[in-house]
Design an enzyme around this catalytic site. Structure first.
Site, PDB file in Angstrom:
ATOM      1  N   ASP A 410       0.853  -1.194   0.000  1.00  0.00           N
ATOM      2  CA  ASP A 410       0.000   0.000   0.000  1.00  0.00           C
ATOM      3  C   ASP A 410       0.891   1.247   0.000  1.00  0.00           C
ATOM      4  O   ASP A 410       2.104   1.164   0.206  1.00  0.00           O
ATOM      5  CB  ASP A 410      -0.883  -0.040   1.266  1.00  0.00           C
ATOM      6  N   GLU A 413       2.591   4.838  -4.115  1.00  0.00           N
ATOM      7  CA  GLU A 413       2.587   5.749  -5.288  1.00  0.00           C
ATOM      8  C   GLU A 413       3.927   6.457  -5.434  1.00  0.00           C
ATOM      9  O   GLU A 413       4.314   6.717  -6.572  1.00  0.00           O
ATOM     10  CB  GLU A 413       1.441   6.765  -5.147  1.00  0.00           C
ATOM     11  N   ASP A 488      -9.066   3.499  -2.781  1.00  0.00           N
ATOM     12  CA  ASP A 488     -10.065   3.906  -1.784  1.00  0.00           C
ATOM     13  C   ASP A 488     -11.349   4.406  -2.423  1.00  0.00           C
ATOM     14  O   ASP A 488     -11.595   5.613  -2.536  1.00  0.00           O
ATOM     15  CB  ASP A 488      -9.467   4.965  -0.863  1.00  0.00           C
TER      16      ASP A 488
HETATM   17  O1  MIG Z   1      -3.775   6.270   4.369  1.00  0.00           O
HETATM   18  O2  MIG Z   1      -3.706   1.081   5.726  1.00  0.00           O
HETATM   19  O3  MIG Z   1      -5.959   2.154   0.284  1.00  0.00           O
HETATM   20  O4  MIG Z   1      -6.949   0.021   1.771  1.00  0.00           O
HETATM   21  O5  MIG Z   1      -6.945   0.288   4.564  1.00  0.00           O
HETATM   22  C1  MIG Z   1      -4.586   5.140   4.263  1.00  0.00           C
HETATM   23  C2  MIG Z   1      -4.853   1.844   5.812  1.00  0.00           C
HETATM   24  C3  MIG Z   1      -3.733   3.912   4.140  1.00  0.00           C
HETATM   25  C4  MIG Z   1      -4.981   3.083   2.245  1.00  0.00           C
HETATM   26  C5  MIG Z   1      -5.460   1.849   1.557  1.00  0.00           C
HETATM   27  C6  MIG Z   1      -6.511   1.193   2.410  1.00  0.00           C
HETATM   28  C7  MIG Z   1      -5.946   0.864   3.768  1.00  0.00           C
HETATM   29  C8  MIG Z   1      -5.428   2.129   4.431  1.00  0.00           C
HETATM   30  N1  MIG Z   1      -4.441   2.778   3.566  1.00  0.00           N
END
Ligand code: MIG
Length: 812
Positions: A410, A413, A488
């Site tokens: 996650d 980017e 999201d």
């Molecule tokens: O700033 O880890 O898209 O699936 O639950 C949010 C917490 C960070 C973004 C991800 C989401 C995840 C969440 N993350």
């Protein structure tokens, strides 16, 4: 020629682009030559254009305004493709023509403009006569004529409608929670598109990782263009004419999805976050008690100690290994989230070793780049450096050792909270294969390289098993390393509707293993919305429920008893279909074709298909029309030519037609193409709980049709050494007989089951006789029994499991 002089001549002899005085484009062709690598080089006022024939069906086109073709940006994107055997060069008065088997590139001499034609002489891609290829400082761009009848798809992860004609799209991986239909860019960049005109398709892959944009006729209705803020104008034109050929050829270039472990195609349950340990155990227990099948449980960021990647919270998960082992006993695999940010903390091993090994990104002056994410101030690994990927791999060992099976990447980017650009500062330097380039060039590939490091790391620790990696950010070719989800989204009907164009375009962009957060991430869905989303989820390769911190419970049983029953049967449908889903994913791994296919992919000639984003094919044989609007209990859809069997009512519909199917809240409308064969297994609570016994082959009668199904152990790499079983099912019909031939297994895998069943749809009357025999002369009878149900008109034929070829002969 010295540089200053070249620059001067370029300024003098190239054309300013009309209406935009900054852009310079190419003038007359001065000369051309065939280079030692057999590419065609065309020179014009100090600039050079290189045209390379890659195999029979691809042309690579590059521009170097200063006359110097720079080193490629190949790693990690494009794999080498053999140069065409004999690209030919033909000199005409007005043009130089360069050809491989399927494509020819015409270079006009008066002004250096390109036209790419297919072998039938149809123009696929033509430079705009005024603009063509151009540059402005570091920026590069090409303008092309846009035929009125041409439509555009792909472009990776994009919201909004599927057909991108008249849209402007940007490629810059961005973390935008609760994005809308017009939010652009998003998390992933895949600078590839499929163009379809009059049923003829071609592809364009813009091989450039900088901030780039595609204007598909938004600025001007008769032109489209693409270009970037830096790097080379370097693009590939990929021949069709079938859109499936384009996607296969594109994925041959950038890489295809490796076959995933079968369990990752089971149902997955996630939320931000399940903790502490007791809650996770209770979640697992509830699935089993309620007999709702599931394979994967996720741990979101709260499993860690202060969000330090590779650590476990002492308080919430004091002993992860026994917990994971107990869950494994119940058939659950645990997946954990991994963010790239490493907390600045000298007492934290990953930070210390990362710093010591020089693994973190730095400013040009050598200062560490520091950005705030969940753990607070963090350093960021430079995944472009092979040593850093190895270091990351070593860190993963701790997780692999305690039994973690899934790795969810996650924030890659990468997303950074406190920097104005919301990502790594642009001047920060990446190793980039020794080139030492800035973040501007490495931003869009950051997520992909993190998934590469993760996949390779997991593999190094558990070499016998296929890894499961899921990512939010990636780039062209990312399917080689991970599955991807749509980020999201929101718990709304609009977002349920948007799931389809998003997943369909990802599939056309080479990424088959996709899905959206079921129920929606932000907010809480109604029972109806959740149930409908889960039904669509049966046909998303990644079937995962996920929701944000603080939202209402979002489990299949969270919406009352009626919905619990409905959601259970929805997930059971997924498990019954797994042998088919696996066959489809195997096909994707071999051909690059997506599992979820828009109508345009199967029916490029049909005008009804160009904008249709409400129904789709799953694999070769299923047509799915999910309910996407609140309150609906019927579903209208466009039925293409042919005969179609309603999966629920077994009624036959004939296309082309517009039909309306019943879609009560407990049913997702599905049709099977005549001739289709759908392998089904009995419901089980998780993958491998029991052997798929009997395996049922749902055969929808169709003349002279061919279908396949594929099996292997679902987990290891033995299939790469031939331990798999691929069977072909052929149907041949005459006035008096219908024969269904199942081939011998290709490959040496032998499933552990005793029985097989053919369930045959399409006979109106009880057959006169049914025989099942092994194939060949002197075939031996293997029929155990057959029955025909007069009411449902189902013919069921049972035989013992057959390693050899066999057939069923039905006399009418
Ligand atoms: O700033 O880890 O898209 O699936 O639950 C949010 C917490 C960070 C973004 C991800 C989401 C995840 C969440 N993350």
């Amino acid at each position: 020629m010295n540089r200053v002089l070249t620059g001067f001549l370029v300024a003098l002899l190239t054309y300013p682009v009309p209406g935009s005085s900054q852009w310079r484009s190419l003038g007359a062709v001065d000369s051309f030559s065939v280079a030692s690598d057999r590419s065609l080089r065309v020179y014009s006022s100090g600039a050079v254009v290189s045209i390379e024939a890659l195999g029979d069906a691809v042309m690579r086109i590059r521009l170097a305004p200063d006359g110097e073709l720079r080193a490629d940006l190949t790693e990690p994107i494009v794999r080498p493709v053999p140069v065409a055997e004999n690209p030919t060069v033909e000199e005409r008065e007005d043009a130089v023509v360069f050809k491989n088997a399927l494509l020819s590139v015409e270079v006009s001499r008066a002004r250096l403009r390109l036209r790419v034609l297919d072998h039938a002489g149809r123009v696929l891609s033509a430079d705009d006569p005024e603009r063509g290829m151009a540059w402005d400082g570091k920026a590069v761009r090409v303008w092309k004529s846009m035929p009125e009848q041409e439509n555009y798809y792909g472009f990776g992860l994009k919201s909004g409608r599927m057909n991108k004609k008249y849209s402007h799209l940007t490629m810059w991986n961005s973390d935008i929670p609760a994005y809308g239909a017009d939010t652009d860019p998003l998390y992933e960049s895949i600078p590839f598109f499929l163009a379809v005109k009059g049923g003829v398709a071609h592809g364009t892959f813009f091989h450039n990782s900088f901030w780039s944009s595609f204007d598909m006729g938004k600025e001007s209705r008769d032109r489209y263009s693409f270009g970037a803020e830096g790097g080379d104008l370097d693009y590939y034109i990929i021949a069709g004419p079938d859109p499936k050929d384009v996607i296969s050829r594109y994925t041959a270039l950038v890489g295809r999805m490796p076959l995933p472990p079968l369990w990752s195609l089971g149902y997955q349950q996630c939320r931000w976050s399940y903790y502490p340990e007791e809650r996770v155990r209770e979640l697992a227990r509830t699935f089993r008690e309620k007999k709702i099948p599931a394979d994967v449980i996720y741990l979101d960021i709260d499993y860690m100690e202060g969000y330090r990647i590779f650590t476990w919270s002492q308080k919430n998960f004091p002993r992860p290994a026994p917990m994971i082992a107990d869950l494994a006993e119940q058939g659950f695999k645990v997946a954990v989230i991994l963010d790239p940010g490493i907390k600045l903390d000298t007492a934290y091993g990953a930070y210390r070793t990362g710093l010591a090994g020089n693994h973190f990104l730095k400013y040009p002056d050598g200062r560490l780049f520091i950005g705030k994410v969940w753990p607070g101030e963090c350093a960021f690994p430079d995944f472009t450096r092979p040593e850093t990927r190895t270091w990351w791999a070593e860190q993963l060992k701790a997780l692999v050792d305690v039994g973690v099976r899934g790795f969810w990447n996650d924030m890659n980017e990468p997303s950074v909270f406190d920097v104005p650009t919301k990502t790594v500062a642009l001047e920060v330097v990446h190793n980039d294969g020794g080139r030492r380039t800035s973040h501007t060039r490495n931003h869009n590939t950051y997520g992909l390289l993190m998934t590469k490091a993760t996949r390779e790391g997991v593999l190094s620790h558990r070499p016998g098993e296929r890894p499961f990696v899921l990512t939010r950010a990636t780039f062209a070719g990312g399917q080689s390393y991970s599955a991807a989800w749509t980020g999201d989204n929101v718990a709304s009907w609009e977002h349920l509707q948007m799931t389809l164009p998003m997943c369909l375009n990802l599939g056309l962009s080479g990424q088959p293993f996709v899905g959206s957060d079921i129920g929606g991430f932000i907010g809480s869905p109604s029972g109806e919305l959740y149930a409908r989303w889960l039904q669509l989820g049966v046909f998303m390769p990644l079937m995962r429920t996920h929701t944000v911190a603080g939202s209402a419970p979002q489990e299949p049983w969270s919406y009352g008893e009626d919905f619990e029953r409905i959601n259970r049967s929805t997930i059971e449908l997924r498990y019954r279909l797994l042998p088919y889903i696996y066959t489809v994913m195997h096909q994707a791994s071999e051909t690059g074709l997506p599992a979820m296919r828009p109508m345009i992919l199967e029916h490029p000639h049909a005008t009804e298909a160009s904008w249709n984003q409400e129904q789709f094919y799953f694999g070769d044989h299923l047509l799915v029309a999910p309910v996407l609007w609140p309150g609906d209990t019927t579903r209208q859809l466009w039925l293409p030519e042919g005969r179609w069997f309603d999966f629920w009512e077994r009624k036959v519909h004939s296309g082309p037609a517009s039909v309306t199917l019943q879609a009560p809240i407990d049913r997702v409308p599905i049709l099977v193409r005549a001739g289709g064969v759908i392998p089904l297994q009995p419901v089980m609570q998780f993958v491998g709980e029991t052997p798929a016994d009997p395996l049922t082959l749902l055969v929808c009668v169709g003349d002279s049709s061919i279908a396949h199904y594929y099996e292997d152990d679902g987990l290891s790499f033995d299939y790469t050494r031939g331990v798999s079983a691929r069977r072909t099912v052929k149907q041949v019909s005459s006035a008096t007989m219908h024969v269904i031939r199942v081939s011998a297994a290709q490959g040496s895998y032998r499933p552990a089951r005793k029985g097989l069943e053919l369930e045959i749809w399409g006979f109106e009357k009880r057959p006169l006789d049914v025989r099942a025999v092994t194939s060949g002369t002197g075939g031996r009878s293997i029929l155990q029994n057959w029955r025909f149900d007069d009411l449902t008109r189902r013919l069921v034929v049972a035989v013992p499991e057959q390693p050899l070829a066999w057939e069923v002969v039905i006399e009418r």
